[in-house]
Enzyme design. Structure first.
Site, mmCIF file in Angstrom:
data_model
loop_
_atom_site.group_PDB
_atom_site.id
_atom_site.type_symbol
_atom_site.label_atom_id
_atom_site.label_comp_id
_atom_site.label_asym_id
_atom_site.label_seq_id
_atom_site.Cartn_x
_atom_site.Cartn_y
_atom_site.Cartn_z
ATOM 1 N N ARG A 103 -23.120 25.038 1.303
ATOM 2 C CA ARG A 103 -22.930 25.803 0.066
ATOM 3 C C ARG A 103 -23.963 26.920 -0.005
ATOM 4 N NH1 ARG A 103 -20.150 24.571 -4.667
ATOM 5 N NH2 ARG A 103 -21.677 25.677 -5.918
ATOM 6 N N LEU A 105 -26.594 28.966 -2.050
ATOM 7 C CA LEU A 105 -27.438 28.746 -3.224
ATOM 8 C C LEU A 105 -27.740 30.083 -3.895
ATOM 9 C CD1 LEU A 105 -29.936 26.122 -1.768
ATOM 10 C CD2 LEU A 105 -28.050 25.696 -3.368
ATOM 11 N N HIS A 121 -29.052 26.945 11.252
ATOM 12 C CA HIS A 121 -27.794 27.684 11.383
ATOM 13 C C HIS A 121 -27.345 27.634 12.852
ATOM 14 C CE1 HIS A 121 -24.709 30.608 10.491
ATOM 15 N NE2 HIS A 121 -25.063 31.261 11.577
HETATM 16 C C1 GRF Z 1 -24.633 21.883 12.152
HETATM 17 O O1 GRF Z 1 -24.067 22.548 13.245
HETATM 18 C C2 GRF Z 1 -25.360 22.853 11.272
HETATM 19 O O2 GRF Z 1 -26.046 23.827 11.965
HETATM 20 C C3 GRF Z 1 -24.194 23.452 10.523
HETATM 21 O O3 GRF Z 1 -23.368 22.351 10.223
HETATM 22 C C4 GRF Z 1 -23.547 21.363 11.213
HETATM 23 C C5 GRF Z 1 -23.971 20.117 10.517
HETATM 24 O O4 GRF Z 1 -24.042 19.026 11.363
HETATM 25 N N1 GRF Z 1 -24.607 24.209 9.390
HETATM 26 P P1 GRF Z 1 -24.693 17.664 10.897
HETATM 27 O O5 GRF Z 1 -24.155 17.343 9.514
HETATM 28 O O6 GRF Z 1 -26.196 17.859 10.874
HETATM 29 O O7 GRF Z 1 -24.269 16.664 11.903
#
Ligand code: GRF
Length: 226
Positions: A103, A105, A121
């Site tokens: 989300r 913020l 990211h």
């Molecule tokens: C990860 O690739 C993170 O970078 C992205 O969403 C994914 C989340 O994976 N924003 P997890 O929930 O930590 O397994």
């Protein structure tokens, strides 16, 4: 003048709150690092904005308290952000980790936790902000991809970069294969960046992050993983 980002912290053991939306593999990497003694920190709470977030069970397995603040039940972004800010504040965290939190913020909560909130990211920012990063990287035919940990600022996926990890894009990669390779790098990078924060080694100067005593960690990130 270089500015220390954690000027008022008395206790050497840092308190961390983690905010998630889904699976929680990055959360699990952090909790495993704490358990193994690689990360000298206490995860005070895991907050999810979805009741079905898989990471809630991972937190429970590690004995970490959880709170669900379902974003869909709030009428607007400001109301959700206010509830999240209140829940975060209750634990007085030194650091808030957005680990797969899907989300955006608003400015108010981001400013409230300025220099105390980081995000992971799945791309090498400033390339590929936003969603579908692996699909877009494959469509562009880039040869290198990766992940970034950065301080959160009001603009999405912008903010002082703490660390990045690079992975190769190989012939025949599908989105799922590339995502799995990047995810492996995410787990390592996130733990390292959180550790650097907890060791008070991060300094923000001119909106850039400097890592004190960087020799070994810097060297480690010259070698692409995967
Ligand atoms: C990860 O690739 C993170 O970078 C992205 O969403 C994914 C989340 O994976 N924003 P997890 O929930 O930590 O397994």
């Amino acid at each position: 003048m270089a500015r220390l980002i954690q000027p008022n912290i008395k206790d050497s053991m840092k308190t961390i709150s983690v905010v998630i939306s889904g699976r929680g593999s990055n959360l699990e990497a952090l909790l495993n690092a704490v358990q193994a003694g690689h990360l000298k920190a206490r995860v005070a709470r895991v907050i999810a904005n979805r009741a079905d977030a898989g990471g809630l069970a991972i937190a429970a397995q590690h004995g970490v308290p959880t709170t669900v603040i379902e974003s869909k039940k709030y009428q607007d972004r400001a109301a959700f952000d206010a509830a999240l800010a209140m829940a975060l504040d209750a634990d007085q965290p030194d650091l808030i980790v957005l680990a797969g939190f899907m989300r955006i913020l608003g400015e108010s909560i981001v400013k409230q936790f300025n220099h105390r909130m980081i995000n992971i990211h799945p791309a090498l920012l400033p390339s590929y902000p936003g969603v579908d990063t692996h699909q877009r990287a494959l469509a562009d035919g880039v040869k290198w991809h990766g992940c970034t940990v950065h301080f959160v600022t009001p603009k999405v996926d912008v903010g002082p970069i703490i660390g990045q990890s690079v992975v190769p894009v190989r012939e025949g990669d599908t989105e799922a294969i590339l995502a799995a390779r990047v995810l492996k790098a995410e787990h390592r990078l996130l733990v390292d960046c959180v550790r650097w924060f907890c060791e008070e080694r991060l300094v923000i100067k001119d909106d850039k992050v400097l890592l004190r005593n960087a020799e070994t960690s810097f060297d480690a990130y010259q070698n692409p993983v995967g």
